[in-house]
Design a protein around this motif. Structure first.
Motif, mmCIF file in Angstrom:
data_model
loop_
_atom_site.group_PDB
_atom_site.id
_atom_site.type_symbol
_atom_site.label_atom_id
_atom_site.label_comp_id
_atom_site.label_asym_id
_atom_site.label_seq_id
_atom_site.Cartn_x
_atom_site.Cartn_y
_atom_site.Cartn_z
ATOM 1 N N VAL A 44 24.650 12.509 21.599
ATOM 2 C CA VAL A 44 25.238 13.850 21.720
ATOM 3 C C VAL A 44 24.131 14.883 21.939
ATOM 4 O O VAL A 44 23.016 14.712 21.462
ATOM 5 C CB VAL A 44 26.064 14.235 20.466
ATOM 6 C CG1 VAL A 44 27.222 13.288 20.268
ATOM 7 C CG2 VAL A 44 25.205 14.303 19.239
ATOM 8 N N GLY A 45 24.437 15.921 22.684
ATOM 9 C CA GLY A 45 23.415 16.924 23.014
ATOM 10 C C GLY A 45 22.240 16.229 23.704
ATOM 11 O O GLY A 45 21.085 16.432 23.358
ATOM 12 N N VAL A 46 22.586 15.421 24.711
ATOM 13 C CA VAL A 46 21.609 14.506 25.324
ATOM 14 C C VAL A 46 20.482 15.240 26.058
ATOM 15 O O VAL A 46 19.397 14.697 26.264
ATOM 16 C CB VAL A 46 22.353 13.509 26.266
ATOM 17 C CG1 VAL A 46 22.971 14.228 27.440
ATOM 18 C CG2 VAL A 46 21.453 12.397 26.734
ATOM 19 N N PHE A 66 27.059 20.044 26.881
ATOM 20 C CA PHE A 66 27.892 21.069 27.533
ATOM 21 C C PHE A 66 27.153 21.812 28.634
ATOM 22 O O PHE A 66 27.729 22.685 29.287
ATOM 23 C CB PHE A 66 28.544 22.009 26.523
ATOM 24 C CG PHE A 66 27.653 22.875 25.672
ATOM 25 C CD1 PHE A 66 26.299 22.990 25.896
ATOM 26 C CD2 PHE A 66 28.206 23.598 24.619
ATOM 27 C CE1 PHE A 66 25.494 23.802 25.113
ATOM 28 C CE2 PHE A 66 27.412 24.426 23.817
ATOM 29 C CZ PHE A 66 26.057 24.514 24.082
ATOM 30 N N SER A 67 25.872 21.461 28.853
ATOM 31 C CA SER A 67 25.100 22.121 29.907
ATOM 32 C C SER A 67 25.028 21.222 31.143
ATOM 33 O O SER A 67 24.452 20.124 31.105
ATOM 34 C CB SER A 67 23.680 22.425 29.396
ATOM 35 O OG SER A 67 22.797 22.552 30.477
ATOM 36 N N GLU A 68 25.614 21.705 32.234
ATOM 37 C CA GLU A 68 25.622 20.917 33.476
ATOM 38 C C GLU A 68 24.198 20.695 33.996
ATOM 39 O O GLU A 68 23.866 19.621 34.490
ATOM 40 C CB GLU A 68 26.458 21.676 34.515
ATOM 41 C CG GLU A 68 26.938 20.784 35.606
ATOM 42 C CD GLU A 68 27.947 21.465 36.522
ATOM 43 O OE1 GLU A 68 28.342 22.623 36.264
ATOM 44 O OE2 GLU A 68 28.319 20.834 37.524
ATOM 45 N N ASP A 91 31.814 20.181 25.310
ATOM 46 C CA ASP A 91 31.379 20.689 24.017
ATOM 47 C C ASP A 91 31.600 19.574 22.988
ATOM 48 O O ASP A 91 32.727 19.106 22.818
ATOM 49 C CB ASP A 91 32.240 21.912 23.673
ATOM 50 C CG ASP A 91 31.842 22.546 22.362
ATOM 51 O OD1 ASP A 91 31.074 21.934 21.600
ATOM 52 O OD2 ASP A 91 32.316 23.672 22.107
ATOM 53 N N VAL A 92 30.536 19.148 22.340
ATOM 54 C CA VAL A 92 30.632 18.075 21.333
ATOM 55 C C VAL A 92 31.607 18.465 20.220
ATOM 56 O O VAL A 92 32.288 17.609 19.654
ATOM 57 C CB VAL A 92 29.229 17.785 20.732
ATOM 58 C CG1 VAL A 92 29.316 16.850 19.534
ATOM 59 C CG2 VAL A 92 28.306 17.205 21.789
ATOM 60 N N GLU A 93 31.685 19.765 19.939
ATOM 61 C CA GLU A 93 32.492 20.221 18.803
ATOM 62 C C GLU A 93 33.991 20.200 19.099
ATOM 63 O O GLU A 93 34.801 20.336 18.191
ATOM 64 C CB GLU A 93 32.047 21.608 18.351
ATOM 65 C CG GLU A 93 30.612 21.576 17.848
ATOM 66 C CD GLU A 93 30.203 22.826 17.108
ATOM 67 O OE1 GLU A 93 30.502 22.939 15.914
ATOM 68 O OE2 GLU A 93 29.554 23.680 17.738
ATOM 69 N N THR A 108 19.269 13.944 18.604
ATOM 70 C CA THR A 108 17.896 14.400 18.384
ATOM 71 C C THR A 108 17.842 15.892 18.720
ATOM 72 O O THR A 108 18.200 16.301 19.832
ATOM 73 C CB THR A 108 16.858 13.606 19.222
ATOM 74 O OG1 THR A 108 17.122 13.755 20.608
ATOM 75 C CG2 THR A 108 16.860 12.124 18.854
ATOM 76 N N LEU A 109 17.487 16.681 17.756
ATOM 77 C CA LEU A 109 17.304 18.125 17.900
ATOM 78 C C LEU A 109 18.579 18.805 18.401
ATOM 79 O O LEU A 109 18.521 19.706 19.234
ATOM 80 C CB LEU A 109 16.127 18.422 18.860
ATOM 81 C CG LEU A 109 14.846 17.623 18.597
ATOM 82 C CD1 LEU A 109 13.789 17.954 19.627
ATOM 83 C CD2 LEU A 109 14.314 17.885 17.184
ATOM 84 N N SER A 110 19.726 18.356 17.924
ATOM 85 C CA SER A 110 20.966 19.005 18.359
ATOM 86 C C SER A 110 21.767 19.629 17.212
ATOM 87 O O SER A 110 22.536 20.561 17.450
ATOM 88 C CB SER A 110 21.841 18.030 19.172
ATOM 89 O OG SER A 110 22.742 17.310 18.366
HETATM 90 C C1 LIG Z 1 17.457 21.407 21.625
HETATM 91 S S1 LIG Z 1 18.245 20.559 22.910
HETATM 92 C C2 LIG Z 1 17.833 18.861 22.561
HETATM 93 C C3 LIG Z 1 17.991 17.950 23.743
HETATM 94 C C4 LIG Z 1 17.675 16.477 23.503
HETATM 95 N N1 LIG Z 1 18.577 15.896 22.531
HETATM 96 C C5 LIG Z 1 16.251 16.291 23.048
HETATM 97 O O1 LIG Z 1 16.015 15.629 22.035
HETATM 98 O O2 LIG Z 1 15.342 16.768 23.762
HETATM 99 C C6 LIG Z 1 19.951 20.681 22.405
HETATM 100 C C7 LIG Z 1 20.904 20.112 23.456
HETATM 101 O O3 LIG Z 1 22.221 20.114 22.891
HETATM 102 C C8 LIG Z 1 23.117 20.691 23.817
HETATM 103 N N2 LIG Z 1 24.188 21.316 23.025
HETATM 104 C C9 LIG Z 1 24.072 22.300 22.104
HETATM 105 N N3 LIG Z 1 25.278 22.599 21.576
HETATM 106 C C10 LIG Z 1 26.161 21.766 22.181
HETATM 107 C C11 LIG Z 1 27.573 21.578 22.068
HETATM 108 N N4 LIG Z 1 28.314 22.316 21.212
HETATM 109 N N5 LIG Z 1 28.163 20.637 22.830
HETATM 110 C C12 LIG Z 1 27.428 19.893 23.711
HETATM 111 N N6 LIG Z 1 26.097 20.019 23.869
HETATM 112 C C13 LIG Z 1 25.479 20.946 23.103
HETATM 113 C C14 LIG Z 1 22.287 21.680 24.635
HETATM 114 O O4 LIG Z 1 22.851 21.934 25.903
HETATM 115 C C15 LIG Z 1 20.960 20.943 24.719
HETATM 116 O O5 LIG Z 1 20.909 20.092 25.837
#
Ligand SMILES: C[S@@+](CC[C@H](N)C(=O)[O-])C[C@H]1O[C@@H](n2cnc3c(N)ncnc32)[C@H](O)[C@@H]1O
Length: 206
Positions: A44-46, A66-68, A91-93, A108-110
């Motif tokens: 998630v949040g890949v 959620f970011s294209e 949106d993961v949520e 990771t970091l999401s």
């Molecule tokens: C800080 S980045 C981390 C990216 C990656 N996981 C890494 O370790 O480098 C957070 C990622 O989560 C995504 N994100 C944040 N909130 C989200 C949501 N509600 N639904 C889907 N993606 C989300 C952002 O678009 C972003 O790509």
């Protein structure tokens, strides 16, 4: 910040995340954590696919973001790294998978970005198979009082320009969730956490 604005904030950072992937940012932690991944993986949040380099052979990845713009970079990364992957723009949520769908669930970091990170962890608990793993690399507020104070001061700016919270109490968020933590490691004055967890199906809350 509303979700559309947040998505634009992450869209704008896709190139930066791609660069971070290429320089193998957070390599030590990613390598350590992701060697435990296996089978059908949900990430998630890949983002731009920073983890793809570290997945063991045979991992099949479903990446949600959620970011294209991030997903475009993640697609390129999967091709470069020879990873079998599919992507979901959502949106993961507000997204849902069937219960017990994945062998490994990874973030990771999401968790720093979600409105309700505990609820997202509880979704991981549902989506992960009973004998599966939940692997997390997350950041939060330092256990050092001065550093924690600085993080809190910088938080509004970080939220606005980077899109995530700097000062979340990540240990409390983990404790409040349903997942069962097997092992944790803490780095950088307690700002960074590596977590190996299992789903806890006894406390399933839908
Ligand atoms: C800080 S980045 C981390 C990216 C990656 N996981 C890494 O370790 O480098 C957070 C990622 O989560 C995504 N994100 C944040 N909130 C989200 C949501 N509600 N639904 C889907 N993606 C989300 C952002 O678009 C972003 O790509």
């Amino acid at each position: 910040m509303n979700k559309d604005k947040l998505i634009r904030t992450f869209d704008k950072q896709a190139k930066t995340y791609e660069k971070r992937r290429r320089i193998r940012s957070e390599r030590k932690w990613r390598e350590r954590l992701l060697s435990s991944a296996r089978g059908n993986v949900l990430e998630v949040g890949v983002g731009a696919g920073a983890n793809f380099h570290y997945y063991p052979q045979g991992a099949k990845v479903t990446g949600v973001d959620f970011s294209e713009e991030m997903l475009k970079k993640a697609q390129e990364a999967a091709i470069e790294e020879g990873i079998e992957a599919q992507f979901i723009l959502s949106d993961v949520e507000s997204f849902s998978f069937e219960d017990n769908s994945f062998d490994t669930v990874i973030s990771t970091l999401s968790l720093c970005g979600y409105e309700n990170p505990t609820k997202v962890l509880n979704s991981f608990n549902k989506w992960c198979k009973p004998d599966g793993k939940i692997l997390l690399l997350e950041h939060g507020k330092s256990s050092n009082t001065i550093i924690g104070y600085i993080q809190t001061m910088l938080n509004p700016l970080n939220r606005r320009f980077v899109g995530c919270e700097l000062n979340r109490d990540m240990l409390r968020i983990l404790e409040n969730s349903n997942i069962h933590i097997e092992r944790m490691e803490h780095y950088m004055t307690g700002m960074v956490h590596l977590v190996w967890a299992k789903p806890n199906k006894d406390t399933l809350i839908h």
